[in-house]
Design an enzyme around this catalytic site. Structure first.
Site, PDB file in Angstrom:
ATOM      1  N   TYR A   1      -0.943   2.553  -2.300  1.00 15.42           N
ATOM      2  CA  TYR A   1      -0.103   1.487  -2.865  1.00 15.42           C
ATOM      3  C   TYR A   1       1.351   1.938  -2.895  1.00 15.42           C
ATOM      4  O   TYR A   1       1.661   3.049  -3.347  1.00 15.42           O
ATOM      5  CB  TYR A   1      -0.590   1.107  -4.281  1.00 15.42           C
ATOM      6  CG  TYR A   1      -1.966   0.472  -4.203  1.00 15.42           C
ATOM      7  CD1 TYR A   1      -2.121  -0.873  -3.877  1.00 15.42           C
ATOM      8  CD2 TYR A   1      -3.113   1.243  -4.331  1.00 15.42           C
ATOM      9  CE1 TYR A   1      -3.368  -1.440  -3.712  1.00 15.42           C
ATOM     10  CE2 TYR A   1      -4.377   0.684  -4.171  1.00 15.42           C
ATOM     11  CZ  TYR A   1      -4.495  -0.656  -3.855  1.00 15.42           C
ATOM     12  OH  TYR A   1      -5.734  -1.213  -3.674  1.00 15.42           O
ATOM     13  N   SER A   2       2.228   1.078  -2.403  1.00 13.24           N
ATOM     14  CA  SER A   2       3.656   1.405  -2.389  1.00 13.24           C
ATOM     15  C   SER A   2       4.186   1.428  -3.812  1.00 13.24           C
ATOM     16  O   SER A   2       3.788   0.601  -4.644  1.00 13.24           O
ATOM     17  CB  SER A   2       4.429   0.335  -1.611  1.00 13.24           C
ATOM     18  OG  SER A   2       3.956   0.263  -0.294  1.00 13.24           O
TER      19      SER A   2
ATOM     20  N   CYS B   1       7.985  -4.370   5.627  1.00 13.17           N
ATOM     21  CA  CYS B   1       6.748  -3.996   4.920  1.00 13.17           C
ATOM     22  C   CYS B   1       5.945  -5.252   4.581  1.00 13.17           C
ATOM     23  O   CYS B   1       6.499  -6.259   4.157  1.00 13.17           O
ATOM     24  CB  CYS B   1       7.085  -3.231   3.642  1.00 13.17           C
ATOM     25  SG  CYS B   1       5.637  -2.539   2.817  1.00 13.17           S
TER      26      CYS B   1
ATOM     27  N   GLU C   1       6.251  -0.539   7.868  1.00 14.24           N
ATOM     28  CA  GLU C   1       5.054  -0.160   7.105  1.00 14.24           C
ATOM     29  C   GLU C   1       4.241  -1.434   6.872  1.00 14.24           C
ATOM     30  O   GLU C   1       4.539  -2.218   5.971  1.00 14.24           O
ATOM     31  CB  GLU C   1       5.445   0.478   5.774  1.00 14.24           C
ATOM     32  CG  GLU C   1       4.239   1.062   5.050  1.00 14.24           C
ATOM     33  CD  GLU C   1       4.662   2.071   3.984  1.00 14.24           C
ATOM     34  OE1 GLU C   1       4.887   3.236   4.340  1.00 14.24           O
ATOM     35  OE2 GLU C   1       4.797   1.663   2.828  1.00 14.24           O
TER      36      GLU C   1
ATOM     37  N   TYR D   1       0.238  -3.294   6.772  1.00 15.03           N
ATOM     38  CA  TYR D   1      -1.159  -2.948   6.503  1.00 15.03           C
ATOM     39  C   TYR D   1      -2.029  -4.192   6.415  1.00 15.03           C
ATOM     40  O   TYR D   1      -1.514  -5.287   6.427  1.00 15.03           O
ATOM     41  CB  TYR D   1      -1.277  -2.125   5.214  1.00 15.03           C
ATOM     42  CG  TYR D   1      -0.470  -2.660   4.041  1.00 15.03           C
ATOM     43  CD1 TYR D   1      -0.982  -3.634   3.197  1.00 15.03           C
ATOM     44  CD2 TYR D   1       0.834  -2.202   3.798  1.00 15.03           C
ATOM     45  CE1 TYR D   1      -0.247  -4.116   2.118  1.00 15.03           C
ATOM     46  CE2 TYR D   1       1.571  -2.680   2.727  1.00 15.03           C
ATOM     47  CZ  TYR D   1       1.023  -3.629   1.885  1.00 15.03           C
ATOM     48  OH  TYR D   1       1.766  -4.108   0.839  1.00 15.03           O
TER      49      TYR D   1
HETATM   50  C1  LIG Z   1       1.031   2.293   3.420  1.00 15.49           C
HETATM   51  C2  LIG Z   1       0.255   1.249   2.657  1.00 15.49           C
HETATM   52  C3  LIG Z   1       0.809   0.675   1.533  1.00 15.49           C
HETATM   53  C4  LIG Z   1       0.097  -0.299   0.847  1.00 15.49           C
HETATM   54  N1  LIG Z   1       0.695  -0.873  -0.237  1.00 15.49           N
HETATM   55  C5  LIG Z   1       0.033  -1.846  -0.898  1.00 15.49           C
HETATM   56  C6  LIG Z   1       0.647  -2.484  -2.015  1.00 15.49           C
HETATM   57  O1  LIG Z   1       1.787  -2.164  -2.405  1.00 15.49           O
HETATM   58  N2  LIG Z   1      -0.061  -3.457  -2.646  1.00 15.49           N
HETATM   59  C7  LIG Z   1      -1.316  -3.839  -2.226  1.00 15.49           C
HETATM   60  O2  LIG Z   1      -1.912  -4.732  -2.863  1.00 15.49           O
HETATM   61  N3  LIG Z   1      -1.907  -3.251  -1.172  1.00 15.49           N
HETATM   62  C8  LIG Z   1      -1.273  -2.257  -0.511  1.00 15.49           C
HETATM   63  N4  LIG Z   1      -1.879  -1.655   0.539  1.00 15.49           N
HETATM   64  C9  LIG Z   1      -3.273  -2.057   0.878  1.00 15.49           C
HETATM   65  C10 LIG Z   1      -4.219  -1.259  -0.038  1.00 15.49           C
HETATM   66  O3  LIG Z   1      -4.158   0.114   0.299  1.00 15.49           O
HETATM   67  C11 LIG Z   1      -5.685  -1.694   0.094  1.00 15.49           C
HETATM   68  O4  LIG Z   1      -6.046  -1.682   1.445  1.00 15.49           O
HETATM   69  C12 LIG Z   1      -5.946  -3.079  -0.479  1.00 15.49           C
HETATM   70  O5  LIG Z   1      -5.598  -3.131  -1.858  1.00 15.49           O
HETATM   71  C13 LIG Z   1      -7.442  -3.435  -0.327  1.00 15.49           C
HETATM   72  O6  LIG Z   1      -8.200  -2.435  -0.937  1.00 15.49           O
HETATM   73  P1  LIG Z   1      -9.569  -2.814  -1.665  1.00 15.49           P
HETATM   74  O7  LIG Z   1     -10.223  -1.517  -2.054  1.00 15.49           O
HETATM   75  O8  LIG Z   1      -9.355  -3.803  -2.735  1.00 15.49           O
HETATM   76  O9  LIG Z   1     -10.406  -3.510  -0.526  1.00 15.49           O
HETATM   77  P2  LIG Z   1     -11.607  -2.846   0.316  1.00 15.49           P
HETATM   78  O10 LIG Z   1     -12.792  -2.731  -0.593  1.00 15.49           O
HETATM   79  O11 LIG Z   1     -11.081  -1.586   0.955  1.00 15.49           O
HETATM   80  O12 LIG Z   1     -11.808  -3.896   1.434  1.00 15.49           O
HETATM   81  C14 LIG Z   1     -12.603  -5.071   1.260  1.00 15.49           C
HETATM   82  C15 LIG Z   1     -12.504  -5.922   2.484  1.00 15.49           C
HETATM   83  O13 LIG Z   1     -11.272  -6.616   2.494  1.00 15.49           O
HETATM   84  C16 LIG Z   1     -10.520  -6.323   3.665  1.00 15.49           C
HETATM   85  N5  LIG Z   1      -9.142  -6.169   3.228  1.00 15.49           N
HETATM   86  C17 LIG Z   1      -8.548  -5.048   2.807  1.00 15.49           C
HETATM   87  N6  LIG Z   1      -7.279  -5.314   2.433  1.00 15.49           N
HETATM   88  C18 LIG Z   1      -7.063  -6.598   2.643  1.00 15.49           C
HETATM   89  C19 LIG Z   1      -5.944  -7.431   2.460  1.00 15.49           C
HETATM   90  N7  LIG Z   1      -4.764  -6.952   1.994  1.00 15.49           N
HETATM   91  N8  LIG Z   1      -6.094  -8.743   2.772  1.00 15.49           N
HETATM   92  C20 LIG Z   1      -7.280  -9.219   3.217  1.00 15.49           C
HETATM   93  N9  LIG Z   1      -8.371  -8.455   3.429  1.00 15.49           N
HETATM   94  C21 LIG Z   1      -8.265  -7.168   3.130  1.00 15.49           C
HETATM   95  C22 LIG Z   1     -11.108  -5.036   4.190  1.00 15.49           C
HETATM   96  O14 LIG Z   1     -10.970  -4.956   5.591  1.00 15.49           O
HETATM   97  C23 LIG Z   1     -12.569  -5.163   3.795  1.00 15.49           C
HETATM   98  O15 LIG Z   1     -13.273  -5.970   4.696  1.00 15.49           O
HETATM   99  C24 LIG Z   1      -1.190  -0.685   1.261  1.00 15.49           C
HETATM  100  C25 LIG Z   1      -1.759  -0.078   2.368  1.00 15.49           C
HETATM  101  C26 LIG Z   1      -1.042   0.864   3.071  1.00 15.49           C
HETATM  102  C27 LIG Z   1      -1.664   1.471   4.283  1.00 15.49           C
END
Ligand SMILES: Cc1cc2nc3c(=O)[nH]c(=O)nc-3n(C[C@H](O)[C@H](O)[C@H](O)COP(=O)(O)OP(=O)(O)OC[C@H]3O[C@@H](n4cnc5c(N)ncnc54)[C@H](O)[C@@H]3O)c2cc1C
Ligand code: SF4
Ligand code: SF4
Length: 424
Positions: free
Chosen positions: A212-213, A382, A422, A424
């Site tokens: 998370y950023s 981003c 950046e 994602y």
């Molecule tokens: C560099 C970087 C910075 C990030 N910063 C932020 C941030 O500031 N705020 C933030 O909310 N997230 C951010 N993310 C995304 C975050 O890391 C997670 O991937 C996101 O919160 C989903 O995680 P989860 O465990 O809830 O879902 P998971 O349990 O990992 O995934 C559940 C399912 O949802 C899908 N999925 C995952 N993410 C999303 C999405 N965003 N939209 C739709 N489907 C999705 C997956 O592919 C999977 O099928 C960032 C990612 C990166 C790489």
């Protein structure tokens, strides 16, 4: 010809599954699509990887910088790599001796970086992503806590959890404040942290961390406190729109004040803001991609309030489906107009044409062309992965329409640490 000469030894590029935080940065960066992943691991396809090294500097954890000497015919397959919990060591010499290989033959270093192919036929926005920070960036600490660090993680306490989007049918984004007490966790705007959700996955392994950023400036969400904030969107459907309950995002959005959280990091040494007084910052984001932009804006606002910064301009292009889904909409409106030039794009406002950040950028082409020409201007992108290509193409068009040579400017933006992507 002897046996040694006949056997091809390769330096196989591998990702350490113990440290990798599954952030997708490498997959997005690789110009030849050599990196792929499943629910468990990120892996490199030895048949596709040309060892160009483009993925190595952007990796926030260093887990991608692993190389093993292997006979080409014995390269680790994708299936093998996807099943790993730990990275295998070098093959023992006696095992390789059977292939007629000497220790010396195996010790060859990885080849030097080859140039990333450019060309309009296959536009690759990631090739312009800077692997270096701006020259005036402050020094960033990284990986203070993590699987290979002295301390595996640090515990932070939740001191705030507020919804920052209007209560809508399904869109829910939270501003979460984490306090580190007396434990060191120095951060800069543009860095991120890893959150380790409690519990284990279906295979009994601890959940991997989600990134998370950081949404607050270097001196804390509240100045002088050892805390920071993150902006978390509750994931309720996957990228294909199927209902799903994202593990870490729902865990975070449901936290109560006083709860504790396991954190690793900080991560990121390139997506950092310039600090010289004449530096301009162009911020282009969607959804929670606003988090690092909030951090940079707030740091500049605090500097300005203290009379320490007057020079550089701030431009913000911020996209969401609707105004109700735009995080921090209210506070954004109260920033002084002479401090930040804000453009909001909504793609699903009923009765209104769809507008994306790229559309707004094209409308401000004259100003952006000036920024492209100015070595003091830095660009930050981003948010949703889908936005990246359109945004970089818009920058390219802005340059060309202004009579600038994009083929010179694009690589310069990268080399000078002026364009940071950046998504994602
Ligand atoms: C560099 C970087 C910075 C990030 N910063 C932020 C941030 O500031 N705020 C933030 O909310 N997230 C951010 N993310 C995304 C975050 O890391 C997670 O991937 C996101 O919160 C989903 O995680 P989860 O465990 O809830 O879902 P998971 O349990 O990992 O995934 C559940 C399912 O949802 C899908 N999925 C995952 N993410 C999303 C999405 N965003 N939209 C739709 N489907 C999705 C997956 O592919 C999977 O099928 C960032 C990612 C990166 C790489
Ligand atoms: S941590 Fe490094 S190796 Fe793992 S997904 Fe991110 S960039 Fe790739
Ligand atoms: S070294 Fe180059 S080709 Fe290999 S995985 Fe990394 S970016 Fe892709």
């Amino acid at each position: 010809m002897n046996a040694v000469a006949e056997i091809t030894v390769i330096q196989q590029h591998l990702i350490d599954p113990e440290i990798c935080i599954r952030c997708n940065t490498c997959e997005a960066t690789c110009p030849v699509g050599a990196i792929t992943h499943d629910d468990r691991n990120y892996v490199v396809d030895a048949d596709k990887c040309n060892l160009c090294m483009a993925c190595v500097p952007p990796c926030p954890t260093g887990s991608i910088d692993n190389w093993r000497s292997v006979p080409k015919v014995r390269a680790y397959t994708l299936e093998e790599q996807l099943s790993w919990d730990v990275l295998p060591g070098e093959l023992p010499p006696e095992q390789l001796a059977g292939d007629g290989l000497t220790g010396q033959a195996l010790a060859e270093p990885a080849p030097a970086a080859a140039p990333v192919p450019a060309g309009e036929a296959a536009f690759n926005s990631a090739q312009y992503n800077a692997a270096l920070p701006p020259w005036s960036a402050a020094h960033a600490y990284t990986n203070l806590y993590g699987p290979k660090s002295a301390a595996k993680s640090v515990t932070a306490t939740v001191t705030g959890n507020f919804r920052v989007t209007e209560v809508g049918r399904e869109y829910d984004t939270h501003h979460i404040v984490l306090d580190f007490g007396q434990l060191p966790f120095p951060v800069l705007e543009g860095q991120s942290i890893g959150i380790v959700p409690p519990g284990t996955d279906a295979g009994g392994r601890p959940h991997h961390a989600r990134q998370y950023s950081i949404a607050s400036p270097r001196n804390g969400e509240r100045p002088g406190y050892n805390n920071l904030s993150v902006t978390v969107k509750r994931v309720l459907e996957d990228h294909q729109g199927r209902p799903v309950r994202g593990l870490a995002s729902n865990y975070l959005c449901d936290l109560k004040v006083g709860d504790t959280v396991e954190v690793i990091g900080p991560f990121g040494a390139t997506f950092l803001m310039p600090n010289h007084p004449k530096s301009h910052i162009v911020m282009i984001c969607t959804g929670t991609g606003s988090a690092p932009m909030r951090a940079m804006t707030e740091w500049r606002r605090r500097l300005r309030a203290s009379g320490k910064f007057e020079g550089g301009k701030l431009m913000l292009f911020f996209g969401a489906r609707t105004q109700q889904e735009l995080p921090y909409f209210g506070p954004l409106q109260s920033l002084p107009k002479d401090f930040i030039d804000i453009h909001l794009a909504f793609s699903r406002t009923p009765g209104q044409p769809k507008r994306y950040v790229q559309d707004l950028m094209r409308e401000r082409a004259a100003d952006l062309a000036e920024m492209l020409k100015d070595p003091n201007a830095h660009f930050y992108v981003c948010g949703l992965k889908a936005m990246e290509e359109g945004v970089v193409l818009a920058l390219r068009d802005v340059a060309r329409d202004a009579g600038l040579d994009w083929d010179a400017i694009g690589p310069q933006l990268k080399a000078q640490g002026r364009l940071h992507l950046e998504t994602y």
